[in-house]
Motif scaffolding. Structure first.
Motif: not given
Length: 325
Positions: A5-13, A49-54, A64-78
């Protein structure tokens, strides 16, 4: 066949570079995901972007733990998506380029390339612990250590605090082969990683000269680390907050005239970090400038009753504040 499985979230550098693979946010996830960060738009620090593979579909707590790594993605669908089964650890390493810093050449098993003539190679797998050589902070430390050697510095008692993969300890041991060396990290799993990397790179473990002693500890809060002080070279590549908090401890553990190499701080945090160490008798001797600077500080030599000493084999000595670590 197991699922992937993969989770993709936008983030900043900035968020991408601050992610700690062995940080508290991921410590409770078992098995840990494989993380990859990359640019979505070239040269745009706000478009990463941050990609997490499971190995299995992540639950809400994991997302939620992955989303917490990139606060700017708080309002993004995960929404995790199921993908074709692959070896994500190997895949994540294929995009990494080897790092050539000073005399050192750092690579993974999948990107060794051609080692430059005269370079000292280190095999450090990505994704195991912070400090692969890919990050500017680690590279800055390698360049600083290399410059110290080229300048004729000689050290006999070295410690790498917050060692991560062990890379900086290995590099220091290569430069000063007869020194006693120690590596510590707050995460016991990082110490396991250092053992594996030491075996892969032919670095001997142990307590004597030319060998690396290991300890899991917060800062220097460990009997082994206290007993081996004072150190004439301390390397600490962590984050600005812990560096400031550790200033009294690291300054006390450093011998008069000793060298302290600091990294893990942003340029905007540099003055605050430098100020914390000046309060404890250190001066900035040099720095590698950049978004992630590396600092070289030297402890001023004090004369008289106020100086810090350690018990010798035939004497007691005065050790003010050593017991407060």
């Amino acid at each position: 066949m197991a699922e992937s499985w993969k989770l993709v979230l936008p983030c900043t550098r900035d968020e991408a570079e601050r992610i700690e693979v062995e940080g508290e946010a991921l410590a409770a996830l078992e098995p840990p995901p494989v993380l990859m960060t990359s640019e979505r738009v070239e040269d745009d620090p706000d478009s990463w972007q941050l990609e997490a593979f499971f190995d299995a579909k992540p639950d809400r707590r994991t997302v939620a733990a992955i989303r917490a790594l990139v606060p700017s993605a708080a309002d993004t669908d995960a929404d995790p998506e199921r993908i074709e089964e692959q070896d994500w650890v190997t895949l994540s390493q294929q995009g990494l380029e080897p790092v050539h810093a000073g005399r050192f050449y750092v690579h993974t098993s999948t990107n060794r390339g051609e080692v430059p003539a005269g370079a000292v190679p280190f095999l450090i797998e990505a994704g195991l612990a912070f400090g692969t050589g890919q990050h500017d902070t680690t590279t800055g430390c390698l360049l600083t250590l290399d410059a110290l050697k080229r300048g004729g510095a000689n050290f006999r008692n070295i410690i790498d605090v917050g060692t991560g993969t062990g890379l900086l300890a290995f590099a220091a041991m290569h430069l000063w082969a007869l020194a006693r060396a120690t590596a510590s990290d707050i995460d016991p799993r990082a110490i396991d990683v250092v053992r594996e990397n030491a075996a892969a790179n032919g670095v001997p473990l142990g307590s004597g000269p030319g060998r690396l002693a290991l300890a899991a500890a917060a800062g220097l809060d460990h009997k082994l680390l206290i007993d081996r002080a004072p150190y004439d070279l301390i390397v600490a590549n962590i984050l600005a907050g812990p560096l400031i908090e550790l200033a009294p401890m690291l300054a006390t553990a450093l011998s008069p005239g000793g060298t302290l190499v600091l990294a893990g701080l942003l340029e905007k945090q540099r003055e605050q970090v430098e100020r914390a160490y000046r309060r404890h008798g250190l001066r900035v001797a040099s720095r590698i400038a950049g978004e992630w600077p590396a600092l070289r500080l030297v402890k001023r030599i004090r004369y008289g009753a106020g100086r810090t000493t350690r018990p010798g084999p035939r004497g007691t000595g005065a050790t003010p504040d050593f017991g407060s670590w």
